[in-house]
Scaffold this motif. Structure first.
Motif, PDB file in Angstrom:
ATOM      1  N   ALA A   8       0.822  -1.219   0.000  1.00 24.93           N
ATOM      2  CA  ALA A   8       0.000   0.000   0.000  1.00 24.93           C
ATOM      3  C   ALA A   8       0.853   1.265   0.000  1.00 24.93           C
ATOM      4  N   THR A   9       2.174   1.111   0.192  1.00 25.74           N
ATOM      5  CA  THR A   9       3.049   2.290   0.260  1.00 25.74           C
ATOM      6  C   THR A   9       4.208   2.208  -0.739  1.00 25.74           C
ATOM      7  N   LEU A  10       3.935   1.663  -1.926  1.00 25.33           N
ATOM      8  CA  LEU A  10       4.971   1.562  -2.958  1.00 25.33           C
ATOM      9  C   LEU A  10       5.437   2.953  -3.373  1.00 25.33           C
ATOM     10  N   ARG A  11       6.739   3.085  -3.615  1.00 25.98           N
ATOM     11  CA  ARG A  11       7.307   4.369  -4.025  1.00 25.98           C
ATOM     12  C   ARG A  11       8.157   4.289  -5.289  1.00 25.98           C
ATOM     13  N   ARG A  12       8.987   3.229  -5.418  1.00 23.01           N
ATOM     14  CA  ARG A  12       9.978   3.200  -6.496  1.00 23.01           C
ATOM     15  C   ARG A  12      10.274   1.753  -6.889  1.00 23.01           C
ATOM     16  N   ILE A  13      10.500   1.554  -8.185  1.00 21.00           N
ATOM     17  CA  ILE A  13      10.874   0.246  -8.711  1.00 21.00           C
ATOM     18  C   ILE A  13      12.137   0.427  -9.540  1.00 21.00           C
ATOM     19  N   GLY A  14      13.101  -0.470  -9.355  1.00 19.11           N
ATOM     20  CA  GLY A  14      14.337  -0.400 -10.123  1.00 19.11           C
ATOM     21  C   GLY A  14      14.807  -1.766 -10.582  1.00 19.11           C
ATOM     22  N   ILE A  15      15.558  -1.763 -11.675  1.00 12.96           N
ATOM     23  CA  ILE A  15      16.222  -2.961 -12.178  1.00 12.96           C
ATOM     24  C   ILE A  15      17.697  -2.637 -12.249  1.00 12.96           C
ATOM     25  N   LEU A  16      18.518  -3.489 -11.638  1.00 11.96           N
ATOM     26  CA  LEU A  16      19.939  -3.204 -11.475  1.00 11.96           C
ATOM     27  C   LEU A  16      20.830  -4.337 -11.944  1.00 11.96           C
ATOM     28  N   ALA A  17      21.973  -3.951 -12.473  1.00 12.56           N
ATOM     29  CA  ALA A  17      23.130  -4.830 -12.607  1.00 12.56           C
ATOM     30  C   ALA A  17      23.987  -4.438 -11.406  1.00 12.56           C
ATOM     31  N   VAL A  18      24.251  -5.382 -10.502  1.00 13.38           N
ATOM     32  CA  VAL A  18      24.803  -4.979  -9.213  1.00 13.38           C
ATOM     33  C   VAL A  18      25.662  -6.079  -8.579  1.00 13.38           C
ATOM     34  N   GLY A  19      26.676  -5.624  -7.831  1.00 12.64           N
ATOM     35  CA  GLY A  19      27.406  -6.491  -6.926  1.00 12.64           C
ATOM     36  C   GLY A  19      28.513  -7.324  -7.507  1.00 12.64           C
ATOM     37  N   GLN A  20      28.737  -7.249  -8.801  1.00 15.17           N
ATOM     38  CA  GLN A  20      29.817  -8.004  -9.413  1.00 15.17           C
ATOM     39  C   GLN A  20      30.289  -7.276 -10.666  1.00 15.17           C
ATOM     40  N   GLU A  21      31.558  -7.470 -10.994  1.00 10.15           N
ATOM     41  CA  GLU A  21      32.090  -6.906 -12.233  1.00 10.15           C
ATOM     42  C   GLU A  21      31.332  -7.566 -13.378  1.00 10.15           C
ATOM     43  N   MET A  22      30.728  -6.759 -14.237  1.00 14.70           N
ATOM     44  CA  MET A  22      29.957  -7.332 -15.340  1.00 14.70           C
ATOM     45  C   MET A  22      29.660  -6.298 -16.402  1.00 14.70           C
ATOM     46  N   GLN A  23      29.328  -6.793 -17.580  1.00 17.27           N
ATOM     47  CA  GLN A  23      28.791  -5.966 -18.648  1.00 17.27           C
ATOM     48  C   GLN A  23      27.274  -6.093 -18.577  1.00 17.27           C
ATOM     49  N   ALA A  24      26.607  -4.991 -18.295  1.00 20.77           N
ATOM     50  CA  ALA A  24      25.148  -4.997 -18.224  1.00 20.77           C
ATOM     51  C   ALA A  24      24.577  -4.812 -19.622  1.00 20.77           C
ATOM     52  N   ASP A  25      23.547  -5.568 -19.925  1.00 19.93           N
ATOM     53  CA  ASP A  25      22.796  -5.394 -21.166  1.00 19.93           C
ATOM     54  C   ASP A  25      21.437  -6.046 -20.962  1.00 19.93           C
ATOM     55  N   ILE A  26      20.461  -5.228 -20.606  1.00 19.00           N
ATOM     56  CA  ILE A  26      19.117  -5.721 -20.343  1.00 19.00           C
ATOM     57  C   ILE A  26      18.116  -4.707 -20.891  1.00 19.00           C
ATOM     58  N   ALA A  27      17.088  -5.227 -21.552  1.00 16.94           N
ATOM     59  CA  ALA A  27      16.027  -4.390 -22.096  1.00 16.94           C
ATOM     60  C   ALA A  27      14.713  -4.761 -21.415  1.00 16.94           C
ATOM     61  N   VAL A  28      13.885  -3.746 -21.122  1.00 15.94           N
ATOM     62  CA  VAL A  28      12.584  -3.947 -20.504  1.00 15.94           C
ATOM     63  C   VAL A  28      11.547  -3.335 -21.445  1.00 15.94           C
ATOM     64  N   SER A  29      10.606  -4.170 -21.931  1.00 10.78           N
ATOM     65  CA  SER A  29       9.616  -3.655 -22.866  1.00 10.78           C
ATOM     66  C   SER A  29       8.291  -3.306 -22.193  1.00 10.78           C
ATOM     67  N   SER A  30       8.034  -3.888 -21.020  1.00 14.83           N
ATOM     68  CA  SER A  30       6.815  -3.550 -20.282  1.00 14.83           C
ATOM     69  C   SER A  30       7.006  -3.913 -18.823  1.00 14.83           C
ATOM     70  N   ILE A  31       6.259  -3.224 -17.978  1.00 13.73           N
ATOM     71  CA  ILE A  31       6.259  -3.542 -16.553  1.00 13.73           C
ATOM     72  C   ILE A  31       4.870  -3.217 -16.022  1.00 13.73           C
ATOM     73  N   ALA A  32       4.365  -4.079 -15.156  1.00 12.36           N
ATOM     74  CA  ALA A  32       2.998  -3.925 -14.660  1.00 12.36           C
ATOM     75  C   ALA A  32       2.856  -4.598 -13.301  1.00 12.36           C
ATOM     76  N   LEU A  33       1.792  -4.258 -12.608  1.00 13.05           N
ATOM     77  CA  LEU A  33       1.388  -4.988 -11.412  1.00 13.05           C
ATOM     78  C   LEU A  33       0.364  -6.013 -11.843  1.00 13.05           C
ATOM     79  N   TYR A  34       0.393  -7.191 -11.241  1.00  6.87           N
ATOM     80  CA  TYR A  34      -0.594  -8.213 -11.601  1.00  6.87           C
ATOM     81  C   TYR A  34      -1.357  -8.636 -10.353  1.00  6.87           C
ATOM     82  N   ARG A  35      -2.547  -9.163 -10.588  1.00  9.65           N
ATOM     83  CA  ARG A  35      -3.422  -9.626  -9.494  1.00  9.65           C
ATOM     84  C   ARG A  35      -3.220 -11.099  -9.250  1.00  9.65           C
TER      85      ARG A  35
END
Length: 155
Positions: free
Chosen positions: A128-155
């Motif tokens: 009930a108190t959502l504020r922010r959503i993130g997608i991360l490449a994190v915590g390790q040496e890496m080449q990030a390459d990620i695409a997001v075409s849609s994002i939604a809440l589901y029931r």
């Protein structure tokens, strides 16, 4: 509920890290998407590149009628993090999170709210108190390459 949004790019440089990347809007395998690319470095206490967005202009967003978050991703086979912030979190390093793999073909990822694990907080997740959503490449040496075409809440 579709959360079509304008993602923003954030990297560890806000805290002195040296990771570099970018977020671009482009067509990836026939889909309009936001694409996060970059180099994650652990140097200088760093370690992330991220795309994220605020819900409801940063005010509380009531997601209590929903069971979780779903998103369509395509990546480089690496593991990424989904991080969610609520009103209960007041430090930038706090979140509710889980990881997921981003394969080389478009895939739908469904994350139930109950799968989100608190990180560096004793707070309880409250949709009930959502504020922010993130997608991360994190915590390790890496080449990030990620695409997001849609994002939604589901029931």
């Amino acid at each position: 509920m579709d959360l079509s949004t304008n993602w923003e790019y954030v990297a560890d440089t806000v805290m002195g890290g040296v990771s570099r990347g970018q977020a671009t809007r482009e067509t990836v395998d026939g889909r309009n998407a936001t694409r996060l690319t970059g180099n994650v470095s652990l140097d200088n206490n760093g370690g992330f590149v991220q795309i994220a967005f605020d819900l409801a202009g940063g005010d509380d967003f009531d997601g209590s009628a929903y069971a979780g978050i779903t998103f369509d991703v395509r990546g480089n086979g690496a593991t990424y993090d989904l991080r969610v912030r609520t009103r209960a979190l007041d430090r930038p390093w706090q979140s509710f999170r889980t990881n997921f793999e981003a394969p080389a073909e478009w895939t739908t990822v469904c994350v139930p709210f109950k799968a989100l694990v608190p990180h560096r907080t004793d707070a309880t997740f409250d949709p009930a108190t959502l504020r922010r959503i993130g997608i991360l490449a994190v915590g390790q040496e890496m080449q990030a390459d990620i695409a997001v075409s849609s994002i939604a809440l589901y029931r």
